[in-house]
Design an enzyme around this catalytic site. Structure first.
Site, short mmCIF file in Angstrom:
data_model
loop_
_atom_site.label_atom_id
_atom_site.label_comp_id
_atom_site.label_asym_id
_atom_site.label_seq_id
_atom_site.Cartn_x
_atom_site.Cartn_y
_atom_site.Cartn_z
N HIS A 1 -11.37 60.21 17.35
CA HIS A 1 -10.44 61.03 18.15
C HIS A 1 -9.40 60.09 18.77
O HIS A 1 -9.71 59.31 19.65
CB HIS A 1 -11.21 61.77 19.25
CG HIS A 1 -12.22 62.74 18.70
ND1 HIS A 1 -11.87 63.99 18.25
CD2 HIS A 1 -13.56 62.62 18.48
CE1 HIS A 1 -12.96 64.61 17.80
NE2 HIS A 1 -13.99 63.80 17.91
N LEU A 2 -8.17 60.17 18.24
CA LEU A 2 -7.12 59.25 18.70
C LEU A 2 -6.37 59.77 19.93
O LEU A 2 -5.66 59.01 20.59
CB LEU A 2 -6.12 58.98 17.57
CG LEU A 2 -6.61 58.09 16.42
CD1 LEU A 2 -5.56 58.00 15.33
CD2 LEU A 2 -6.96 56.69 16.93
N ARG A 3 -6.49 61.07 20.22
CA ARG A 3 -5.90 61.69 21.42
C ARG A 3 -4.38 61.78 21.43
O ARG A 3 -3.81 62.28 22.39
CB ARG A 3 -6.35 60.97 22.71
CG ARG A 3 -7.85 60.86 22.88
CD ARG A 3 -8.53 62.20 23.04
NE ARG A 3 -9.93 62.04 23.42
CZ ARG A 3 -10.90 62.86 23.01
NH1 ARG A 3 -10.62 63.88 22.20
NH2 ARG A 3 -12.13 62.66 23.40
N HIS B 1 -18.63 71.00 12.40
CA HIS B 1 -19.21 70.67 13.70
C HIS B 1 -20.21 71.80 13.95
O HIS B 1 -19.84 72.90 14.33
CB HIS B 1 -18.10 70.64 14.76
CG HIS B 1 -18.60 70.59 16.17
ND1 HIS B 1 -18.34 69.52 17.00
CD2 HIS B 1 -19.32 71.46 16.90
CE1 HIS B 1 -18.89 69.75 18.19
NE2 HIS B 1 -19.49 70.93 18.17
N ASP C 1 -17.59 58.93 16.03
CA ASP C 1 -17.19 60.03 16.93
C ASP C 1 -16.53 59.44 18.19
O ASP C 1 -16.76 59.92 19.31
CB ASP C 1 -18.39 60.92 17.29
CG ASP C 1 -17.96 62.26 17.90
OD1 ASP C 1 -16.74 62.53 17.98
OD2 ASP C 1 -18.84 63.03 18.31
N HIS D 1 -12.29 59.01 27.05
CA HIS D 1 -12.03 59.83 28.24
C HIS D 1 -11.72 58.88 29.39
O HIS D 1 -12.22 57.76 29.42
CB HIS D 1 -13.24 60.69 28.60
CG HIS D 1 -13.52 61.78 27.60
ND1 HIS D 1 -12.64 62.82 27.39
CD2 HIS D 1 -14.57 61.99 26.77
CE1 HIS D 1 -13.15 63.63 26.46
NE2 HIS D 1 -14.30 63.14 26.05
N GLY E 1 -18.73 62.90 25.30
CA GLY E 1 -18.18 61.90 24.36
C GLY E 1 -18.09 60.50 24.91
O GLY E 1 -17.93 60.28 26.10
ZN LIG Z 1 -17.91 67.32 16.76
#
Ligand SMILES: [Zn+2]
Length: 439
Positions: free
Chosen positions: A64-66, A181, A307, A311, A326
């Protein structure tokens, strides 16, 4: 770098029994030779790899690169630099950004940004549903045309079975991988840890394993019916492995991944309400953790993926129920797997190389980067004698939500080459590490 000799390193090969001592010659971005002894002229630079491992460049298919939307947590640039820092030389970005990557234009935006800002190849997934809302299909054909290599609504399940059926029928036309997911929201809603003895003891609402198992079973049945290529993200429960095994035996093209944290931790580790052990799916029982490792060794689990979910400290400092799910993983994946599983001989280097380098690349239709003559020179030099302190100075990620923060992990990623370009080199500075005195 035109021509460089990596001398006397333990070369890690996928599924080979043990690493072998070899010289590796790199020439014009490719591996020109792998032999017990390679003679070079005096003009060729030599990197001494004595007692170190040469590992094929890792590929993380769940990042997740955001960016766009939450650049305060991570950007494409900081995320890919974090990958390099962890020995990862290719990533697949998840599309749950703000706005979500659900059109061909958004796919193009991410890939263009990657060309400008990243020193490693970046691939992106597109959404299954428009705005990840789970109601209507995203522009799948357009996203594929612009370069998306997977579709997934990761972060959320596709709860509507009819929409999932249509997405699978669509993806089959493009031979595209569809990511699942797996979660039944009606069962998991409100939960923050695995449902069981630990959730009762801590007084926290639970997420039952059945939430994942039922969703996997449903998704695999629809995939079997539509003949789609399906990939299950972050498997966490032992029951899930048995379901996947059964469908694999029936010939369904299903693959799945496990995260390093689900292989290393279990719910009993959440003793002090540490929000850096809060993730979705949650850490399960110790028995589940052990079964995941077995599943990985047997090959029922195909891939390791982090994953990586950055945050802010502000958010993670909230109470256990309110903090977001996460943890980050790009920079600690290899070090933590080495410390907890490889060094203790519970996982082999060869299995790690297949699950964390060649398998994800094969699934996405990319060339593997095994350390063999003729291949692209994408590999890392790993020093098992050193330790790495996981602190703010070490982390290139914008976020530091990891249970390893402030701790030492065994080993050090000393050097990383991507297509023969050295993108990380710690062989000279020695910063951030202390010599292992116990040896
Ligand atoms: Zn997921």
């Amino acid at each position: 770098m035109g021509r460089v000799l990596f001398q006397r390193g333990w070369v890690v090969t996928e599924d080979a029994r043990a690493p072998e001592l070899r010289d590796v010659l790199v020439e014009n971005g490719r591996i020109a030779g792998v032999d017990p002894h390679i003679e070079v002229d005096a003009a060729t630079p030599v990197i001494d790899c004595n007692e170190k491992f040469l590992v094929p460049g890792l590929f993380d298919m769940h990042v997740h690169l955001r960016e766009p939307g939450r650049e305060d947590k991570e950007t494409l640039e900081t995320g890919t630099e974090a990958a390099v820092n962890g020995g990862i030389t290719g990533i697949l970005a998840m599309p749950n950004t703000e706005p979500a990557i659900d059109t061909g234009g958004m796919v193009r935006f991410v890939l263009n940004l990657a060309r400008e800002r990243s020193r490693i190849p970046v691939y992106t997934a597109g959404c299954v549903s428009r705005g990840r809302a789970g109601r209507e299909l995203a522009e799948i054909g357009d996203m594929v045309e612009k370069g998306a290599v997977m579709i997934t609504d990761d972060g959320d399940p596709v709860s509507d079975a009819r929409l999932l059926r249509r997405a699978m029928e669509y993806s089959r036309n493009f031979k595209l991988l569809i990511g699942s997911h797996a979660e039944v929201r009606e069962l998991s809603e409100g939960g923050v840890v695995n449902e069981g003895a630990v959730s009762y003891k801590l007084g926290l609402p639970g997420i039952p394993s059945a939430s994942e198992e039922i969703a996997i079973d449903r998704d695999l049945r629809i995939a079997q019916w539509t003949r789609a290529r399906i990939h299950i993200h972050h498997v966490s429960a032992s029951g899930s492995i048995e379901i996947i095994r059964r469908f694999k035996q029936q010939g369904l093209p299903v693959s799945c991944e496990v995260t390093p944290h689900h292989l290393i931790f279990c719910d009993k580790d959440i003793v002090d309400y540490n929000t850096n052990l809060k993730m979705n799916p949650p850490l399960r029982r110790d028995e589940d953790r052990a079964r995941l490792l077995e599943g990985l060794k047997e090959g029922v689990i195909d891939c390791i993926a982090t994953d990586h979910a950055p945050h802010t400290t502000y958010e993670k400092n909230e109470d256990y129920c309110s903090a977001p799910f996460g943890i980050i993983g790009l920079e600690t994946a290899l070090l933590s797997l080495y410390t907890h599983l490889i060094k203790t001989e519970r996982l082999s280097w060869g299995r790690l190389a297949s699950a964390f380098s060649s398998n994800p690349r094969k699934l996405l239709g990319l060339d593997p980067v095994s350390i063999r003559r003729g291949n692209r020179a994408d590999f890392l030099v790993f020093d098992p004698q050193k330790k790495t302190r996981v602190d703010r100075a070490f982390l290139k990620s914008k976020s530091c939500n990891t249970p390893f923060l402030g701790k030492d992990l065994d080993g050090s990623v000393e050097l990383v080459t991507v297509s023969g370009q050295i993108v990380l080199d710690r062989t000279k500075d020695g910063r951030n590490r202390v010599t292992c005195s116990s040896k």
